[in-house]
Design a protein around this motif. Structure first.
Motif, PDB file in Angstrom:
ATOM      1  N   GLY A 125       0.812  -1.210   0.000  1.00 32.69           N
ATOM      2  CA  GLY A 125       0.000   0.000   0.000  1.00 32.69           C
ATOM      3  C   GLY A 125       0.847   1.262   0.000  1.00 32.69           C
ATOM      4  O   GLY A 125       0.507   2.261  -0.653  1.00 32.69           O
ATOM      5  N   LEU A 185       0.908   4.194  -2.950  1.00 30.16           N
ATOM      6  CA  LEU A 185       0.763   5.636  -2.763  1.00 30.16           C
ATOM      7  C   LEU A 185       1.889   6.410  -3.436  1.00 30.16           C
ATOM      8  O   LEU A 185       1.660   7.441  -4.071  1.00 30.16           O
ATOM      9  CB  LEU A 185       0.755   5.968  -1.268  1.00 30.16           C
ATOM     10  N   SER A 201      -4.743  11.299  -1.445  1.00 32.92           N
ATOM     11  CA  SER A 201      -3.479  10.726  -0.974  1.00 32.92           C
ATOM     12  C   SER A 201      -3.305  10.956   0.526  1.00 32.92           C
ATOM     13  O   SER A 201      -2.813  10.083   1.246  1.00 32.92           O
ATOM     14  CB  SER A 201      -2.303  11.338  -1.741  1.00 32.92           C
ATOM     15  N   LEU A 227      -5.627   8.477   2.266  1.00 30.59           N
ATOM     16  CA  LEU A 227      -5.146   7.100   2.191  1.00 30.59           C
ATOM     17  C   LEU A 227      -3.941   6.865   3.096  1.00 30.59           C
ATOM     18  O   LEU A 227      -3.681   5.721   3.506  1.00 30.59           O
ATOM     19  CB  LEU A 227      -4.779   6.749   0.744  1.00 30.59           C
TER      20      LEU A 227
END
Length: 469
Positions: free
Chosen positions: A21, A25, A175, A178
């Protein structure tokens, strides 16, 4: 003396999700601005050169600081570097979403790049520490690579959806949002990681490599932004980088350990990744612009029509972690897809003109990226895992920034000479895509030479005993 423990293996599935993850990103933000560029340019009154710097501010900060980020990962510990990188990245993303002018936006993009320069090598170093060499590491790298590939493709889709629905600011806000679950998961899953308290940061080496890479990439992309002749800044950057190795040989704790640089796999992997990075970034830069400016797609349509590319890229990356020998075929497939795409007419349609090359490009990128990452970190000692991860990512990001700077300059004169304006612009984009395909072929040639040399060494080794019998 080495301190404390590595992150626990008790929940390796969740740990891999966190690492993948984080890489998602990082790569997401190399492409998430691409579809939004026309809207950003209109809202902030930016020239085409200014728009390129919305992309390059992130790539330059990311690429130039990755060697330092990789070394700090080894010195401070994987968890500390990972957490710090995620915090800085989230702060830069939030600042970008709130930017009211081009200067603030470009600065915020640079802050994102600084955070990514810590986050990416830390995530790869943790992966290398937790999955030893073998099939398990190959599968983990395949998943990590698939997340990286998905990030580049998902950036284009999210950019189209969010720009159409909310505005360009939302591509940066997502972003920041997240990053929040990543921060929580880091605190829960990672304990204090290994570090070397007696080692020191190589400050001269860090300053030289950062300044050299920045001058090189900025000088190639800022031809209209300084009163200096075009060659001055790139030449200054190359001069700085040329004195790095003599300084590193005398350093007690070098930023780039000579043993790592002497490794043939590391050198080859980084050289080829430099070329692949140029192809990767240029493809995701020119394709959305072509779709919107030439074919008349909306941001949402441009994002949706790249779903096949995203699916092919992700699936190929996942598969490359489970297969062997995908590098050379991947680069050849990639070059074929780019050459096909370069024939895209100004009145082209999705099914006959875009779908086929998109699938080839996605598959080629995925099949090449994972084995190149593995090649670049092959043979790295455990204490240099962060440095090796930073170096291979540096090659990719600097290659992307260099490629974009050169290819945008290559496309602009072609577009300025022809007429009418729309056909001229299409001609410029096609010219850049052909050059991108040639770079992919150059990388394929390098991969082929490495493959032949490997076979020759194997044959020589196998024949040696019979020669002495």
């Amino acid at each position: 003396m080495t301190l404390a423990a590595s992150p626990p293996r008790s929940r390796p599935d969740l740990l891999l999700v966190l690492l993948a993850g984080a890489q998602f990103l990082v790569v997401l933000n190399t492409s998430i601005v691409n579809v939004a560029l026309p809207a950003i340019g209109q809202d902030l009154d930016l020239t085409p050169t200014g728009l390129a710097w919305i992309v390059n501010a992130y790539l330059i900060a990311f690429g130039a600081l990755l060697p330092l980020g990789g070394r700090l990962t080894d010195l401070l510990g994987h968890r500390t570097a990972f957490l710090a990188g995620l915090l800085v990245f989230a702060a830069g993303s939030l600042a970008a979403s709130l930017s009211a002018g081009p200067t603030a936006l470009i600065a915020a993009r640079a802050v994102q790049g600084i955070g990514a320069a810590l986050l990416s090598p830390a995530s790869l170093a943790i992966l290398l520490a937790q999955w030893p060499p073998g099939p398990a590491r190959g599968k983990a790298l395949g998943i990590w690579g698939a997340a990286s590939a998905a990030g580049g493709a998902a950036g284009v889709l999210l950019s189209g959806v969010l720009t159409s629905a909310l505005g360009w600011w939302a591509i940066f806000a997502i972003s920041a949002l997240l990053a929040l679950p990543g921060l929580i998961a880091t605190l829960l899953l990672l304990t204090r990681s290994e570090r070397k308290p007696t080692a020191r940061l190589d400050v001269p080496g860090a300053l030289i490599v950062t300044a050299g890479l920045t001058l090189l990439v900025y000088g190639l992309g800022a031809k209209d932004a300084t009163p200096l002749p075009d060659f001055v800044l790139p030449a200054a950057g190359m001069l700085l980088l040329s004195v790095l190795m003599p300084i590193e040989r005398r350093a007690k704790d070098p930023l780039l350990p000579p043993s790592l640089l002497r490794n043939r796999s590391t050198a080859t992997g980084n050289l080829l990744m430099l070329l692949l990075g140029a192809v990767w970034v240029a493809t995701f830069f020119f394709l959305p612009l072509y779709q919107q400016k030439i074919l008349g797609y909306t941001p949402l349509e441009a994002g949706l029509t790249q779903l096949p590319l995203a699916a092919a890229l992700t699936a190929a990356s996942w598969g490359a972690g489970r297969l062997r020998g995908t590098l050379l075929p991947g680069l050849l497939v990639l070059a074929a897809g780019l050459l096909w795409l370069a024939r895209l007419p100004a009145d082209g349609a999705f099914l006959p003109d875009l779908l086929g090359p998109s699938l080839l490009i996605g598959a080629g990128l995925g099949l090449a990226f994972v084995p190149l990452t593995a090649l670049g970190i092959e043979g790295a000692e455990p204490q240099h895992a962060g440095t090796a991860g930073g170096l291979i990512n540096t090659s990719r990001q600097v290659g992307g920034a260099l490629g974009l700077a050169v290819l945008t300059s290559l496309a602009a004169p072609a577009a300025g000479r022809a007429a009418p304006a729309l056909a001229a612009l299409a001609h410029g984009y096609r010219r850049a895509l052909v050059a991108t395909a040639l770079i992919a072929l150059l990388a394929a040639a390098g991969a082929g030479i490495r493959l032949l040399r490997g076979r020759n060494r194997t044959s020589t080794t196998a024949a040696a005993p019979s020669g002495h019998s």
